[in-house]
Design a protein around this motif. Structure first.
Motif, PDB file in Angstrom:
ATOM      1  N   UNK A 393       0.872  -1.189   0.000  1.00 26.27           N
ATOM      2  CA  UNK A 393       0.000   0.000   0.000  1.00 26.27           C
ATOM      3  C   UNK A 393       0.904   1.232   0.000  1.00 26.27           C
ATOM      4  N   UNK A 394       0.762   2.036  -1.039  1.00 28.44           N
ATOM      5  CA  UNK A 394       1.649   3.183  -1.228  1.00 28.44           C
ATOM      6  C   UNK A 394       0.872   4.498  -1.117  1.00 28.44           C
ATOM      7  N   UNK A 395       1.614   5.590  -1.169  1.00 29.45           N
ATOM      8  CA  UNK A 395       0.983   6.916  -1.081  1.00 29.45           C
ATOM      9  C   UNK A 395      -0.120   7.042  -2.137  1.00 29.45           C
ATOM     10  N   UNK A 396       0.149   6.520  -3.328  1.00 26.89           N
ATOM     11  CA  UNK A 396      -0.840   6.606  -4.404  1.00 26.89           C
ATOM     12  C   UNK A 396      -2.141   5.895  -4.019  1.00 26.89           C
ATOM     13  N   UNK A 397      -2.022   4.699  -3.407  1.00 29.27           N
ATOM     14  CA  UNK A 397      -3.216   3.943  -3.021  1.00 29.27           C
ATOM     15  C   UNK A 397      -4.024   4.681  -1.952  1.00 29.27           C
ATOM     16  N   UNK A 398      -3.287   5.293  -1.030  1.00 25.79           N
ATOM     17  CA  UNK A 398      -3.960   6.049   0.033  1.00 25.79           C
ATOM     18  C   UNK A 398      -4.722   7.228  -0.591  1.00 25.79           C
ATOM     19  N   UNK A 399      -4.065   7.888  -1.542  1.00 26.78           N
ATOM     20  CA  UNK A 399      -4.704   9.012  -2.234  1.00 26.78           C
ATOM     21  C   UNK A 399      -5.980   8.560  -2.938  1.00 26.78           C
ATOM     22  N   UNK A 402      -8.866   7.929  -0.644  1.00 24.62           N
ATOM     23  CA  UNK A 402      -9.522   9.161  -0.170  1.00 24.62           C
ATOM     24  C   UNK A 402     -10.576   9.625  -1.170  1.00 24.62           C
ATOM     25  N   UNK A 403     -10.288   9.432  -2.451  1.00 28.13           N
ATOM     26  CA  UNK A 403     -11.245   9.824  -3.496  1.00 28.13           C
ATOM     27  C   UNK A 403     -12.572   9.104  -3.267  1.00 28.13           C
ATOM     28  N   UNK A 404     -12.516   7.794  -2.969  1.00 27.03           N
ATOM     29  CA  UNK A 404     -13.750   7.031  -2.738  1.00 27.03           C
ATOM     30  C   UNK A 404     -14.495   7.518  -1.501  1.00 27.03           C
ATOM     31  N   UNK A 405     -13.801   8.199  -0.626  1.00 27.00           N
ATOM     32  CA  UNK A 405     -14.444   8.724   0.587  1.00 27.00           C
ATOM     33  C   UNK A 405     -14.848  10.194   0.424  1.00 27.00           C
ATOM     34  N   UNK A 445      -8.495   4.309   6.440  1.00 27.55           N
ATOM     35  CA  UNK A 445      -7.616   3.816   5.365  1.00 27.55           C
ATOM     36  C   UNK A 445      -6.365   3.164   5.968  1.00 27.55           C
ATOM     37  N   UNK A 446      -5.822   3.796   7.016  1.00 27.50           N
ATOM     38  CA  UNK A 446      -4.618   3.238   7.653  1.00 27.50           C
ATOM     39  C   UNK A 446      -4.909   1.844   8.202  1.00 27.50           C
ATOM     40  N   UNK A 453      -5.751  -4.886   2.583  1.00 26.22           N
ATOM     41  CA  UNK A 453      -4.991  -4.017   1.663  1.00 26.22           C
ATOM     42  C   UNK A 453      -5.511  -4.047   0.224  1.00 26.22           C
ATOM     43  N   UNK A 454      -6.127  -5.184  -0.165  1.00 28.41           N
ATOM     44  CA  UNK A 454      -6.618  -5.263  -1.538  1.00 28.41           C
ATOM     45  C   UNK A 454      -7.655  -4.165  -1.810  1.00 28.41           C
ATOM     46  N   UNK A 455      -8.499  -3.903  -0.831  1.00 26.57           N
ATOM     47  CA  UNK A 455      -9.533  -2.871  -0.998  1.00 26.57           C
ATOM     48  C   UNK A 455      -8.880  -1.513  -1.270  1.00 26.57           C
ATOM     49  N   UNK A 456      -7.789  -1.250  -0.565  1.00 26.49           N
ATOM     50  CA  UNK A 456      -7.095   0.026  -0.749  1.00 26.49           C
ATOM     51  C   UNK A 456      -6.407   0.068  -2.116  1.00 26.49           C
TER      52      UNK A 456
END
Lengths: 483, 443
Positions: A393-399, A402-405, A445-446, A453-456
């Protein structure tokens, strides 16, 4: 979604021209004319309106929801700014009018806005003169460097280098190179700031100046800033303040008092003018007293009788950097914002910007790795934890999660000196409730990054498109639909 | 406080949760560097600011009938253009770094790039530059980099404001800039034949040129290409509705001021620098470029592409330092071009030509007034040779309600009596007649 050209219907028209009240069709020799008309769309007005409305629904702005894009200061853009910029007395004013004989008297209102804005910005930044001409922050940098070069030429000194920290915006080294300088990148110290020792190590008599953002892109204020400016002055260099992060200190402190000689201010950041999906911005440049003569022409002055005029006869000026007086419509919006907030309001801007950033930092630092602990200014920088990275899970995945939220992601992978940077700038216009919702989303997300992690990694799933392929875009290079 | 959400109670609550005071949050700024006594006015309400700015706007004279052009034009703007660019999903967004949330901006820019290509005939375009002058400067830098040469030839019939901008920008660079004089309002081919050499990166011309004259630069393109130089053309986009395209003349780079495409004059900005180029030069282009691609479900999608040229990646090796450009102005121009469409743009262009020629006939029929450049083909601007100094005549006509044109003596020697008159589709036959009468009365 279809392209506007794909909706075109032969012979359909949106617009009736007219009136034609003169004899028709003067013929220009065919050799000077195009062979066939440009293949623009053929649509009704409603077709066009629906097309753009559909496009707008596939966009996200500050008016949509929280937009904590680090270093971009995505604060609310007051509607009154837009209203006033559309007043016919401003919107319909031809820029060449003041160049006609006595023409300055035809544009007293516009010149007054420019003059008063100059005074306001001088006071806010601690400078002695401003030019409103630069049309964006990077354009301000180039203008500032041209002034720096003119200063050194006037003294007859040979200067070659510009110092800039490795955490600088990419525009700093790029502007320096385009202005004809070589760039020396100075490493950031362990505390996340530029250390005076490092500056001293990289100094030499051929250094023309230093470009610095303060607070920097990590959101940290450099307490040694005055010493660093003095070091630069020690080799007869000039200290350039990149005002990208002025939002953090506006109404609290002035770059001119730190020892800076030249500054640009991004009006689309600190002074609330809209970012427009990537411009237009405005990047006025201010200078200390002995550099005022180098400012671009024209310069607005106030005469003894209270009228305003443009001065063109300035022999030491670097000349023109814009065709006229800069992005006047943007300067006007920022002027309105300053008038409305006033002295006390501007102070509250930085207080709330810094309060909101520290609140986020404190609430999230147990869930993500904080690049540099301690008080931050307008923004803070996190990284994914090692456990997240171990789960791919990388910064891109976290970003994207957030879009989905419902949130716009922070800036990611910048500054590059922080591993997988997640750079969050909440701005002062956001409320505690919004911050709390964002914090809850970040914590969720964290947790998912470790439990599911797959969901993220699959995010986003709520957007019209998901993870567009940039490699294909660069390989195919389809950058225009040509009939 | 306007535009700040947190109440004092919330501020205190947040500070208490952090165990800090507001002063703690600014303790990193050394006390001697703090400033507390800003000499700024107290804030005012929306009602006050609107009244104040209405008063200020009222001191700008916009009631003059406008025959002033010089590269910046009073064209009609359909109401739908303003309505569409005012959608806040567009104007409160920023750079489309997150493509999933920015397909609106990205597709609009892709379509804008396409419209610029279709209008100019060129292969590629970018997401916009600040204005026509900086676009011309960027084109020059592109040519210098592409040819690895260091000489540029720029005609004096190019907008003098742009020429002054380019002189400023090149002051600290090792570039040789030549500005050959035009002849009877047109590019003097003989001069170019002598000047273009093996170190020439580019030839810069404008169509229609600053005097309104139309040219075909095909021969100049050939002359430049023969010696390995590029042809750069600055264009008036409305005129491209009917004029031979830069592509048809074999230009390498085309730039221009896009203000006439639905953007208000706004006292000099924000405006729009557009650029088109041959495919060969695409990697030398400055600024953002949007490309079409597919997403993970194979749907059409748009992204920023060719970012390896740009400052945020290449830093001091980037093709340009441009970051923020004029995206909203590009969107505005795109809305304008979509509304006018394939038929409307040539119609506006032809109406400009017709009205300008009518005005030319009326004004040159006044005793004592002659055309400055007789027999030259022009678009919607032309130069009159008045029997006295043009700047005084313009001053007198302001009192009669006209911005009658631009006196060329401001930028050109020995042209004291020359007046550049512009006629857009907005001017009526009646207004032209009134200008003719007013002009005759002051001579």
């Amino acid at each position: 979604m279809k392209l506007v050209f794909e909706k075109s219907v032969p012979s359909r028209k949106a617009f009736r021209m007219g009136p034609r009240d003169v004899p028709s069709s003067v013929s220009i020799d065919e050799s000077l004319l195009r062979k066939k008309p440009a293949d623009l769309p053929e649509l009704s007005e409603l077709d066009v309106v629906r097309h753009f409305t559909e496009l707008s629904r596939r966009n996200f702005g500050v008016d949509t929801n929280f937009y904590p894009l680090g270093s971009c200061t995505m604060k609310y853009n007051p509607k009154v700014n837009e209203r006033i910029a559309s007043y016919p007395g401003f919107a319909h004013l031809h820029p060449l009018l003041p160049q006609l004989r006595m023409g300055g008297m035809l544009t007293q209102g516009a010149l007054r806005v420019l003059y008063e804005m100059d005074r306001f910005l001088c006071e806010i930044a601690g400078m002695d003169g401003f030019t409103m001409q630069p049309m964006a922050g990077a354009h301000g940098e180039l203008t500032g460097l041209m002034i720096m070069a003119a200063y050194h030429r006037s003294k007859g000194t040979q200067k070659k280098y510009i110092l800039a920290p490795d955490s600088a915006h990419g525009t700093n080294p790029s502007s320096a190179a385009i202005a004809g300088y070589e760039v020396i990148s100075v490493p950031t110290g362990n505390r996340g700031i530029l250390e005076p020792e490092e500056v001293r190590r990289h100094l030499n008599p051929e250094v023309a100046g230093l470009m610095l953002t303060c607070p920097n892109t990590l959101g940290l204020f450099n307490p040694h800033i005055a010493e660093i400016c003095e070091l630069i002055h020690g080799v007869d260099g000039l200290a350039y303040y990149d005002g990208a992060n002025l939002n953090a200190i506006v109404g609290q402190a002035r770059p001119g008092d730190f020892g800076f000689d030249i500054i640009h201010i991004n009006l689309h950041k600190t002074f609330s003018t809209p970012h427009g999906g990537g411009g237009p911005g405005a990047g006025p440049v201010g200078v200390r007293a002995d550099l005022v003569d180098f400012l671009p022409v024209s310069v607005v002055v106030k005469r003894d009788d209270g009228t305003y005029a443009l001065e063109y006869d300035r022999p030491h000026s670097i000349g023109y950097v814009a065709p006229f007086y800069g992005n006047f419509g943007i300067i006007l919006r920022a002027y309105v914002y300053i008038l409305m907030l006033g002295k006390e309001g501007l102070k509250r801007v930085s207080q709330n910007a810094v309060l909101n950033a520290n609140y986020l930092k404190e609430k999230l630092k147990d869930h993500y790795d904080l690049a540099f602990d301690g008080v931050c200014k307008h923004e803070c920088v996190f990284s994914p934890t090692q456990a997240m990275l171990d789960n791919d899970v990388h910064a891109l995945n976290i970003a994207k999660s957030l879009i989905d939220r419902g949130f716009h992601p922070p800036t990611i992978y910048f500054p590059s000196i922080v591993r997988e940077a997640i750079m969050i700038e909440p701005t002062e216009t956001e409320s505690k409730e919004t911050l709390d919702r964002f914090i809850a989303a970040m914590i969720e997300i964290a947790e998912l990054a470790l439990s599911d992690p797959q969901q993220i990694r699959d995010a986003p799933v709520t957007t019209p498109v998901s993870r567009p392929n940039e490699t294909i875009a660069a390989r195919v290079l389809d950058i225009a639909s040509i009939a | 406080m306007p535009f700040i959400a947190n109440t004092d109670a919330q501020r205190n609550e947040m500070l208490a949760e952090m165990g800090m005071t507001m002063e703690d949050l600014f303790a990193d700024i050394p006390p001697q560097l703090r400033h507390d006594n800003f000499d700024l006015p107290a804030g005012i309400s929306e009602q006050q600011v609107r009244d104040k700015l209405a008063d200020i706007a009222g001191t700008n004279m916009i009631s003059l009938t406008c025959f002033l052009g010089g590269g910046f034009y009073d064209h009609f703007i359909p109401a739908a253009v303003y309505a569409l660019m005012s959608r806040s999903e567009f104007y409160t967004a920023y750079t489309p770094y997150q493509p999933e949330l920015s397909q609106g901006t990205l597709q609009a820019i892709y379509e804008y790039q396409s419209s610029i290509c279709r209008l100019t005939g060129m292969d590629v375009s970018n997401a916009s530059l600040y204005d026509g002058g900086t676009a011309l400067y960027e084109a020059m830098m592109m040519a210098l980099s592409a040819t690895r040469r260091r000489k540029v030839i720029m005609d004096t019939s190019v907008n003098p404001i742009y020429r002054m901008m380019i002189r400023s920008y090149t002051e600290n660079l090792a570039i040789a800039l030549a500005e050959p004089s035009c002849e009877q309002g047109m590019v003097n081919r003989d001069a170019y034949d002598r000047l273009i050499d093996d170190d020439t990166a580019a030839v810069i011309v404008q169509n229609p040129n600053f005097f309104g004259c139309i040219d075909d630069f095909s021969d100049l393109a050939e002359m430049a290409h023969r010696r390995g130089a590029l042809l750069i053309m600055s264009c008036y986009p409305i005129a491209l509705g009917i004029l031979k395209t830069p592509k048809e003349m074999n230009a390498d780079i085309v730039t221009g001021e896009g203000q006439s495409l639905g953007i208000p004059m706004s006292f000099g900005g924000p405006y729009l620098g557009f650029m088109g180029a041959t495919k060969k030069l695409v990697r030398k282009m400055p600024g953002r470029v949007v490309g079409q691609t597919i997403d993970k479900h194979d749907q059409r999608a748009f992204v920023l592409t060719l970012q390896a040229r740009e400052q945020h990646i290449r830093r001091d090796k980037a093709t340009s330092n441009i970051c923020t450009n004029q995206a909203l102005c590009a969107l505005t121009a795109h809305a304008y071009m979509s509304l006018l469409g394939k038929q409307g743009l040539p119609e506006v262009a032809q109406l400009c030509v017709d009205k300008a020629h009518y005005a030319y006939e009326r004004l040159t029929a006044i005793p004592g007034i002659k055309p400055q450049f007789r027999g030259k083909t022009f678009f919607n601007e032309f130069v009159l040779d008045l029997p006295c100094e043009a700047r005084y005549v313009v001053g007198q006509l302001i009192a009669k309600g006209f911005a009658a044109g631009f006196p060329l003596s401001r930028y050109y020697d020995n042209m004291e009596n020359a007046l550049l008159v512009c006629v857009t589709e907005k001017r009526t036959k009646e207004e032209i007649g009134m200008l003719a009468e007013a002009l005759e009365s002051v001579l």
